[in-house]
Design an enzyme around this catalytic site. Structure first.
Site, PDB file in Angstrom:
ATOM      1  N   ASN A   9       0.876  -1.181   0.000  1.00 54.57           N
ATOM      2  CA  ASN A   9       0.000   0.000   0.000  1.00 54.57           C
ATOM      3  C   ASN A   9       0.906   1.222   0.000  1.00 54.57           C
ATOM      4  OD1 ASN A   9      -1.788   2.058   0.464  1.00 54.57           O
ATOM      5  ND2 ASN A   9      -2.382   1.388   2.525  1.00 54.57           N
ATOM      6  N   TRP A  10       1.033   1.831  -1.167  1.00 58.31           N
ATOM      7  CA  TRP A  10       1.932   2.991  -1.271  1.00 58.31           C
ATOM      8  C   TRP A  10       1.367   4.231  -0.588  1.00 58.31           C
ATOM      9  CZ3 TRP A  10       3.772   2.867  -7.135  1.00 58.31           C
ATOM     10  CH2 TRP A  10       4.720   1.846  -7.290  1.00 58.31           C
ATOM     11  N   LYS A  11       0.106   4.226  -0.231  1.00 55.82           N
ATOM     12  CA  LYS A  11      -0.533   5.407   0.372  1.00 55.82           C
ATOM     13  C   LYS A  11      -0.315   6.621  -0.541  1.00 55.82           C
ATOM     14  CE  LYS A  11      -0.112   3.158   4.811  1.00 55.82           C
ATOM     15  NZ  LYS A  11      -0.022   3.243   6.253  1.00 55.82           N
ATOM     16  N   HIS A  96      -9.402   1.114   4.965  1.00 54.99           N
ATOM     17  CA  HIS A  96      -8.132   1.326   5.655  1.00 54.99           C
ATOM     18  C   HIS A  96      -8.367   2.266   6.838  1.00 54.99           C
ATOM     19  CE1 HIS A  96      -4.043   2.495   6.554  1.00 54.99           C
ATOM     20  NE2 HIS A  96      -3.658   1.422   5.890  1.00 54.99           N
ATOM     21  N   GLU A  98      -6.760   4.670   7.889  1.00 54.32           N
ATOM     22  CA  GLU A  98      -6.571   6.095   7.583  1.00 54.32           C
ATOM     23  C   GLU A  98      -7.809   6.672   6.904  1.00 54.32           C
ATOM     24  OE1 GLU A  98      -2.870   5.497   5.534  1.00 54.32           O
ATOM     25  OE2 GLU A  98      -1.954   4.910   7.430  1.00 54.32           O
ATOM     26  N   GLU A 168      -5.310  -4.902  10.527  1.00 53.05           N
ATOM     27  CA  GLU A 168      -4.283  -3.883  10.701  1.00 53.05           C
ATOM     28  C   GLU A 168      -4.527  -3.139  12.011  1.00 53.05           C
ATOM     29  OE1 GLU A 168      -2.326  -2.709   6.713  1.00 53.05           O
ATOM     30  OE2 GLU A 168      -3.968  -1.354   7.115  1.00 53.05           O
ATOM     31  N   GLY A 174       2.699   2.227  10.787  1.00 56.36           N
ATOM     32  CA  GLY A 174       3.668   3.309  10.630  1.00 56.36           C
ATOM     33  C   GLY A 174       4.362   3.697  11.922  1.00 56.36           C
ATOM     34  N   SER A 214       3.599  -2.237  10.325  1.00 56.04           N
ATOM     35  CA  SER A 214       5.052  -2.332  10.527  1.00 56.04           C
ATOM     36  C   SER A 214       5.599  -3.715  10.185  1.00 56.04           C
ATOM     37  CB  SER A 214       5.426  -1.923  11.960  1.00 56.04           C
ATOM     38  OG  SER A 214       5.045  -0.578  12.186  1.00 56.04           O
ATOM     39  N   GLY A 235       2.893  -1.222   4.253  1.00 53.28           N
ATOM     40  CA  GLY A 235       2.965   0.207   3.965  1.00 53.28           C
ATOM     41  C   GLY A 235       4.383   0.629   3.632  1.00 53.28           C
TER      42      GLY A 235
HETATM   43  P1  13P Z   1       3.140   0.269   7.668  1.00 49.89           P
HETATM   44  O1  13P Z   1       3.624  -1.044   7.062  1.00 49.89           O
HETATM   45  O2  13P Z   1       3.889   1.457   7.172  1.00 49.89           O
HETATM   46  O3  13P Z   1       3.063   0.179   9.155  1.00 49.89           O
HETATM   47  O4  13P Z   1       1.639   0.467   7.143  1.00 49.89           O
HETATM   48  C1  13P Z   1       0.752  -0.587   7.214  1.00 49.89           C
HETATM   49  C2  13P Z   1      -0.439  -0.201   6.433  1.00 49.89           C
HETATM   50  O5  13P Z   1      -1.166   0.699   6.783  1.00 49.89           O
HETATM   51  C3  13P Z   1      -0.713  -0.954   5.193  1.00 49.89           C
HETATM   52  O6  13P Z   1      -1.971  -0.671   4.698  1.00 49.89           O
END
Ligand code: 13P
Length: 253
Positions: A9-11, A96, A98, A168, A174, A214, A235
């Site tokens: 997930n590149w966000k 997600h 977020e 998640e 993150g 993470s 992420g």
């Molecule tokens: P991280 O791997 O950066 O913790 O993010 C996880 C995430 O939100 C994947 O959708």
């Protein structure tokens, strides 16, 4: 046999040229190094999707990070599931944390988005997860159950069978704080039990449940070795080709 999946997930990262370049690297490395039948997916920002779908072919699949709950119309700035599908995407992340947190997406809205994704032949990667407070006050099983019930348990058994669940924990996203493999396994087993209670053992056993938060090349092998963990939603580490591909390969190591 459940599908094993590693989805990046590149966000909201990478301009167009950087995204195409990173994706090309990932495709080449996955083509040369993949060591099993796991599925690698990159969920990029919308602007990359069309180009990546043409570059990735059968090697790395493409997903969007969101879609709208309507087919089309006066929704300025939005993108529908049909549009996502039309450029060659096969997957879409829905719910997600977020999106839930910053865009106030409710379980009810996410249920509508999931239906739209399925109507357009996209596989939803449906995310659930508890906050740190919910983990600490012990309400996390209840929170996860509500997210499942209101988000995806309204689907028919046939439709639910097409959904991938991603656990998640919000406190692990993150933050560098990964759930231990035992914490993640406990929740994944719980999710599978709830799916079995709602649908059937057979459907529960066939549902892929990914861990996200993470996840990195160092901890992926131990996480993926757990009985109920069928891969990861990645992420930060998906922004580095070497790290992402090492996670893709972590199943067999
Ligand atoms: P991280 O791997 O950066 O913790 O993010 C996880 C995430 O939100 C994947 O959708």
């Amino acid at each position: 046999m459940r599908k094993k999946i590693v989805a990046g997930n590149w966000k909201m990262n990478l301009d167009y040229a950087s995204g195409v370049s990173l994706f090309s690297e990932i495709v080449n490395m996955v083509r040369d190094e993949k060591n099993g039948d796991q599925i690698a997916i990159i969920c990029s920002p919308y602007i990359h999707l069309n180009s990546l779908a043409k570059l990735g072919g059968e090697v790395v699949k493409i997903g969007a990070q969101n879609c709208h709950q309507n087919d089309n119309g006066a929704f300025t700035g939005e993108i529908s599931a049909g549009m996502v599908k039309s450029v060659g995407c096969e997957y879409v992340i829905i719910g997600h944390s977020e999106r839930r947190q910053y865009f106030a997406e409710s379980n009810e809205l996410l249920a509508q988005k999931t239906v739209k994704a399925l109507e357009n032949d996209l596989t939803p990667l449906f995310c659930i997860g508890e906050t740190l407070d919910e983990r600490n006050n012990g309400s996390y099983f209840e929170v996860l159950k509500t997210q499942l019930e209101q988000g995806v348990f309204g689907l028919s058994a046939a439709d639910f069978s097409k959904v991938v669940i991603a656990y998640e924990p919000v406190w692990a996203i993150g933050t560098g704080l990964t759930a231990t493999s035992a914490q993640a396994q406990e929740v994944h087993a719980y999710i599978r039990k709830e799916i079995a209670a709602k649908y059937s053992n057979e459907i529960a056993e066939a549902t892929s449940i990914l861990y996200g938060g993470s996840c990195n090349p160092k901890n992926a092998a131990e996480l993926f070795a757990q009985q109920d963990i069928d891969g990861g939603l990645i992420g930060g580490a998906s922004l580095k080709s070497r790290d992402f591909v090492d996670i893709v390969k972590a199943f067999n190591s």
